[in-house]
Design a protein around this motif. Structure first.
Motif, PDB file in Angstrom:
ATOM      1  N   PHE A   1       0.826  -1.211   0.000  1.00 47.29           N
ATOM      2  CA  PHE A   1       0.000   0.000   0.000  1.00 47.29           C
ATOM      3  C   PHE A   1       0.854   1.253   0.000  1.00 47.29           C
ATOM      4  CE2 PHE A   1       0.817  -0.786   4.452  1.00 47.29           C
ATOM      5  CZ  PHE A   1       0.864   0.467   5.055  1.00 47.29           C
ATOM      6  N   SER A   2       0.264   2.262  -0.603  1.00 46.41           N
ATOM      7  CA  SER A   2       0.804   3.628  -0.567  1.00 46.41           C
ATOM      8  C   SER A   2      -0.419   4.526  -0.442  1.00 46.41           C
ATOM      9  CB  SER A   2       1.612   3.910  -1.846  1.00 46.41           C
ATOM     10  OG  SER A   2       2.168   5.197  -1.808  1.00 46.41           O
ATOM     11  N   GLY A   3      -0.771   5.286  -1.524  1.00 46.17           N
ATOM     12  CA  GLY A   3      -2.024   6.041  -1.496  1.00 46.17           C
ATOM     13  C   GLY A   3      -3.228   5.139  -1.632  1.00 46.17           C
ATOM     14  N   ASP A   4      -3.045   3.967  -2.254  1.00 42.22           N
ATOM     15  CA  ASP A   4      -4.057   2.912  -2.369  1.00 42.22           C
ATOM     16  C   ASP A   4      -3.453   1.620  -1.833  1.00 42.22           C
ATOM     17  OD1 ASP A   4      -6.141   4.397  -3.537  1.00 42.22           O
ATOM     18  OD2 ASP A   4      -5.164   4.275  -5.500  1.00 42.22           O
ATOM     19  N   ALA A   5      -4.291   0.620  -1.683  1.00 45.60           N
ATOM     20  CA  ALA A   5      -3.825  -0.701  -1.249  1.00 45.60           C
ATOM     21  C   ALA A   5      -4.054  -1.698  -2.369  1.00 45.60           C
ATOM     22  CB  ALA A   5      -4.549  -1.138   0.013  1.00 45.60           C
ATOM     23  N   TYR A   6      -3.127  -2.621  -2.519  1.00 49.56           N
ATOM     24  CA  TYR A   6      -3.170  -3.561  -3.635  1.00 49.56           C
ATOM     25  C   TYR A   6      -2.761  -4.948  -3.139  1.00 49.56           C
ATOM     26  CZ  TYR A   6      -1.532  -5.840  -7.943  1.00 49.56           C
ATOM     27  OH  TYR A   6      -1.313  -6.718  -8.961  1.00 49.56           O
ATOM     28  N   SER A   7      -3.570  -5.941  -3.486  1.00 50.01           N
ATOM     29  CA  SER A   7      -3.249  -7.325  -3.103  1.00 50.01           C
ATOM     30  C   SER A   7      -2.237  -7.882  -4.105  1.00 50.01           C
ATOM     31  CB  SER A   7      -4.514  -8.190  -3.096  1.00 50.01           C
ATOM     32  OG  SER A   7      -4.191  -9.532  -2.798  1.00 50.01           O
ATOM     33  N   LEU A   8      -0.998  -8.022  -3.665  1.00 49.24           N
ATOM     34  CA  LEU A   8       0.065  -8.493  -4.545  1.00 49.24           C
ATOM     35  C   LEU A   8       0.017 -10.004  -4.717  1.00 49.24           C
ATOM     36  CD1 LEU A   8       2.589  -7.597  -6.154  1.00 49.24           C
ATOM     37  CD2 LEU A   8       3.935  -8.001  -4.085  1.00 49.24           C
ATOM     38  N   SER A   9      -0.346 -10.727  -3.650  1.00 52.21           N
ATOM     39  CA  SER A   9      -0.422 -12.190  -3.727  1.00 52.21           C
ATOM     40  C   SER A   9      -1.506 -12.693  -2.788  1.00 52.21           C
ATOM     41  CB  SER A   9       0.931 -12.817  -3.342  1.00 52.21           C
ATOM     42  OG  SER A   9       0.816 -14.225  -3.230  1.00 52.21           O
ATOM     43  N   PRO A  10      -2.357 -13.607  -3.257  1.00 50.78           N
ATOM     44  CA  PRO A  10      -3.337 -14.225  -2.357  1.00 50.78           C
ATOM     45  C   PRO A  10      -2.625 -15.185  -1.414  1.00 50.78           C
ATOM     46  CG  PRO A  10      -3.374 -15.315  -4.477  1.00 50.78           C
ATOM     47  CD  PRO A  10      -2.423 -14.157  -4.621  1.00 50.78           C
ATOM     48  N   LEU A  11      -3.354 -15.723  -0.471  1.00 46.61           N
ATOM     49  CA  LEU A  11      -2.779 -16.721   0.439  1.00 46.61           C
ATOM     50  C   LEU A  11      -2.327 -17.941  -0.347  1.00 46.61           C
ATOM     51  CD1 LEU A  11      -5.491 -16.455   3.240  1.00 46.61           C
ATOM     52  CD2 LEU A  11      -3.092 -15.774   3.478  1.00 46.61           C
ATOM     53  N   THR A  12      -1.092 -18.347  -0.139  1.00 46.67           N
ATOM     54  CA  THR A  12      -0.538 -19.466  -0.888  1.00 46.67           C
ATOM     55  C   THR A  12       0.578 -20.139  -0.094  1.00 46.67           C
ATOM     56  OG1 THR A  12       0.564 -20.122  -2.949  1.00 46.67           O
ATOM     57  CG2 THR A  12       1.122 -17.973  -2.068  1.00 46.67           C
ATOM     58  N   THR A  13       0.830 -21.405  -0.396  1.00 43.81           N
ATOM     59  CA  THR A  13       1.989 -22.111   0.173  1.00 43.81           C
ATOM     60  C   THR A  13       3.122 -22.206  -0.847  1.00 43.81           C
ATOM     61  OG1 THR A  13       1.005 -24.230  -0.485  1.00 43.81           O
ATOM     62  CG2 THR A  13       0.609 -23.494   1.774  1.00 43.81           C
ATOM     63  N   ASP A  14       2.953 -21.557  -1.994  1.00 48.04           N
ATOM     64  CA  ASP A  14       4.009 -21.529  -3.014  1.00 48.04           C
ATOM     65  C   ASP A  14       5.004 -20.422  -2.626  1.00 48.04           C
ATOM     66  OD1 ASP A  14       5.649 -21.407  -5.196  1.00 48.04           O
ATOM     67  OD2 ASP A  14       4.043 -21.425  -6.695  1.00 48.04           O
TER      68      ASP A  14
ATOM     69  N   MET B   1      -8.684 -12.659   3.605  1.00 49.53           N
ATOM     70  CA  MET B   1      -8.748 -13.712   4.626  1.00 49.53           C
ATOM     71  C   MET B   1     -10.176 -14.013   5.060  1.00 49.53           C
ATOM     72  SD  MET B   1      -5.546 -12.569   7.036  1.00 49.53           S
ATOM     73  CE  MET B   1      -5.099 -14.206   7.564  1.00 49.53           C
ATOM     74  N   ARG B   2     -11.131 -13.297   4.474  1.00 48.89           N
ATOM     75  CA  ARG B   2     -12.521 -13.373   4.944  1.00 48.89           C
ATOM     76  C   ARG B   2     -13.082 -14.786   4.857  1.00 48.89           C
ATOM     77  NH1 ARG B   2     -17.085 -12.026   1.962  1.00 48.89           N
ATOM     78  NH2 ARG B   2     -15.707 -11.292   0.303  1.00 48.89           N
ATOM     79  N   GLU B   3     -12.769 -15.508   3.799  1.00 43.21           N
ATOM     80  CA  GLU B   3     -13.335 -16.843   3.603  1.00 43.21           C
ATOM     81  C   GLU B   3     -12.394 -17.951   4.080  1.00 43.21           C
ATOM     82  OE1 GLU B   3     -14.451 -17.192  -0.449  1.00 43.21           O
ATOM     83  OE2 GLU B   3     -15.956 -15.590  -0.344  1.00 43.21           O
TER      84      GLU B   3
ATOM     85  N   ILE C   1      -9.270 -12.218  13.165  1.00 46.51           N
ATOM     86  CA  ILE C   1      -7.901 -12.019  12.683  1.00 46.51           C
ATOM     87  C   ILE C   1      -7.069 -11.326  13.755  1.00 46.51           C
ATOM     88  CG2 ILE C   1      -6.443 -10.955  10.918  1.00 46.51           C
ATOM     89  CD1 ILE C   1      -8.883 -11.067   9.031  1.00 46.51           C
ATOM     90  N   LYS C   2      -5.930 -11.924  14.056  1.00 45.71           N
ATOM     91  CA  LYS C   2      -4.992 -11.336  15.007  1.00 45.71           C
ATOM     92  C   LYS C   2      -4.084 -10.362  14.261  1.00 45.71           C
ATOM     93  CE  LYS C   2      -1.804 -12.798  18.678  1.00 45.71           C
ATOM     94  NZ  LYS C   2      -1.189 -13.981  19.330  1.00 45.71           N
ATOM     95  N   MET C   3      -3.759  -9.214  14.881  1.00 39.27           N
ATOM     96  CA  MET C   3      -2.980  -8.191  14.181  1.00 39.27           C
ATOM     97  C   MET C   3      -1.738  -7.784  14.967  1.00 39.27           C
ATOM     98  SD  MET C   3      -6.037  -5.804  12.646  1.00 39.27           S
ATOM     99  CE  MET C   3      -7.192  -6.231  13.945  1.00 39.27           C
ATOM    100  N   TYR C   4      -0.609  -7.812  14.254  1.00 39.56           N
ATOM    101  CA  TYR C   4       0.640  -7.243  14.752  1.00 39.56           C
ATOM    102  C   TYR C   4       0.949  -6.008  13.919  1.00 39.56           C
ATOM    103  CZ  TYR C   4       1.543 -11.747  17.056  1.00 39.56           C
ATOM    104  OH  TYR C   4       1.465 -12.871  17.835  1.00 39.56           O
ATOM    105  N   THR C   5       1.392  -4.955  14.573  1.00 38.81           N
ATOM    106  CA  THR C   5       1.768  -3.742  13.840  1.00 38.81           C
ATOM    107  C   THR C   5       3.211  -3.381  14.167  1.00 38.81           C
ATOM    108  OG1 THR C   5       0.858  -2.348  15.615  1.00 38.81           O
ATOM    109  CG2 THR C   5      -0.587  -2.841  13.749  1.00 38.81           C
ATOM    110  N   ILE C   6       3.930  -2.945  13.147  1.00 37.15           N
ATOM    111  CA  ILE C   6       5.340  -2.580  13.306  1.00 37.15           C
ATOM    112  C   ILE C   6       5.534  -1.170  12.781  1.00 37.15           C
ATOM    113  CG2 ILE C   6       7.719  -3.184  12.724  1.00 37.15           C
ATOM    114  CD1 ILE C   6       6.753  -6.041  12.171  1.00 37.15           C
TER     115      ILE C   6
END
Length: 350
Positions: free
Chosen positions: A156-169, A203-205, A240-245
């Motif tokens: 994310f910057s001015g917008d947010a973008y999903s670069l990769s879905p959840l994967t084990t690859d 992560m909703r589903e 969903i548990k959240m950590y912030t740095i």
């Protein structure tokens, strides 16, 4: 019939006596090999006893008739066969085996979204070489330490973008991380709320028992169409548990060099309060880091906190080969019995 024939030829193979074959075995009773020391001792004692107590027949021959012939060596063949038989018996007692062990590992896994700030301020050089590169490096190391966890990436910057879905690859994730750059999103600013919303939507589903967002940012929420606190409450509603740095130092920090090669400085601010509140809502933790090592330590700490239990099942298949050496030992023993009553033996001794 063919199987029996194949098994016989396999048993008769010379390969069982090659050093390479013997070295590749696992030995159930290796201590038995110490008995090999006793074989030459037994034959030495036997020779001494025979030399001292056996009857001797004195026969007079002229010296010219006493000639050595190679055929006289045949009298050692029975003893040699007995020695080989004993060696093979000891090998069989040591229990040569081959073990094929298969290990299956599995885990219920954790779903983790890495949410990474790529705004202009991530070019600041208080981290080496800059904040974004340092974040990419620790994210890569973090992924390497996971096992069967699904991981996704949001930038994310001015917008947010999903670069990769959840994967084990994980190789795909490494490729995406390598491609992350400041110009991937045109609009400027820091849309923290939008980034949380995009990560939550990904992560909703998810039906994973553990869902985690790790948000890394160095600024204030200055863009986007959703408030960070509202986005955090939405994520918490989905379990969903959240950590912030919070990354970077307060105040003036280095921001490259000017035309003359002199270091330029910019004023850096961080909305620590909002990041703390997000972590509190998400029942996670907030961390503030000011250098590369501190950032590595935080990711290592989160890695320990969010470890799934790895379970494993072991399948062990053991094949014994002592029978091969036992049968060969019996063969050599029978050959010894046959020859000890032949012309090869010393009649005066036996």
């Amino acid at each position: 019939m063919a199987d029996a024939s194949t098994e016989i030829w396999e048993w008769l193979s010379f390969k069982w006596f090659l050093p390479g074959t013997l070295q590749n075995f696992d030995w159930e009773n290796p201590i038995v090999f110490f008995a090999l020391i006793g074989i030459p001792i037994i034959f030495l004692l036997r020779w001494l006893i025979n030399f001292k107590f056996n009857q001797k027949l004195e026969v007079a021959f002229p010296k010219r008739q006493l000639k050595w012939r190679p055929i006289s060596l045949l009298r050692f063949v029975p003893d040699l066969l007995m020695a080989i038989s004993l060696v093979l018996l000891i090998i069989s007692l040591a229990r040569p085996q081959k073990t094929n062990e298969k290990v299956e590992q599995w885990t219920e896994g954790i779903d983790i979204m890495l949410v990474i700030d790529i705004s202009e301020s991530m070019q600041i050089e208080d981290f080496k070489p800059n904040r974004l590169t340092a974040a990419k490096n620790v994210a890569r190391d973090f992924i390497k330490g996971r096992f069967q966890d699904r991981i996704g990436i949001v930038i994310f910057s001015g917008d947010a973008y999903s670069l990769s879905p959840l994967t084990t690859d994980y190789d795909l994730l490494f490729s995406h991380i390598d491609d992350i750059s400041f110009d991937m999103i045109e609009s400027r600013g820091t849309a923290i709320g939008s980034s949380l919303a995009v990560a939550t939507n990904r992560m909703r589903e998810s039906d994973s028992k553990s869902k985690v967002i790790i948000l890394l940012s160095d600024g204030d929420n200055t863009a986007g169409n959703i408030d960070p606190i509202t986005a955090a409450e939405l994520a918490q509603a989905y379990g969903i548990k959240m950590y912030t740095i919070g990354i970077g130092k307060e105040g003036k920090v280095p921001f490259g060099k000017d035309f003359f090669g002199r270091t330029t400085y910019v004023e850096n601010t961080l909305d620590e309060t909002t990041l703390r509140k997000i972590a509190e809502i998400g029942e996670g933790n907030f961390y503030r880091v000011s250098d590369n090592q501190a950032l590595k330590d935080v990711f290592a700490l989160i890695d320990e906190y969010e470890k799934a239990e790895i379970k494993e099942t072991r399948f062990k298949d053991t094949t014994d080969f002592y029978g091969i050496y036992l049968r060969w030992g019996i063969v050599f023993f029978l050959m010894w019995l046959l020859l000890k009553s032949s012309f090869m033996s010393n009649v005066l001794q036996d």
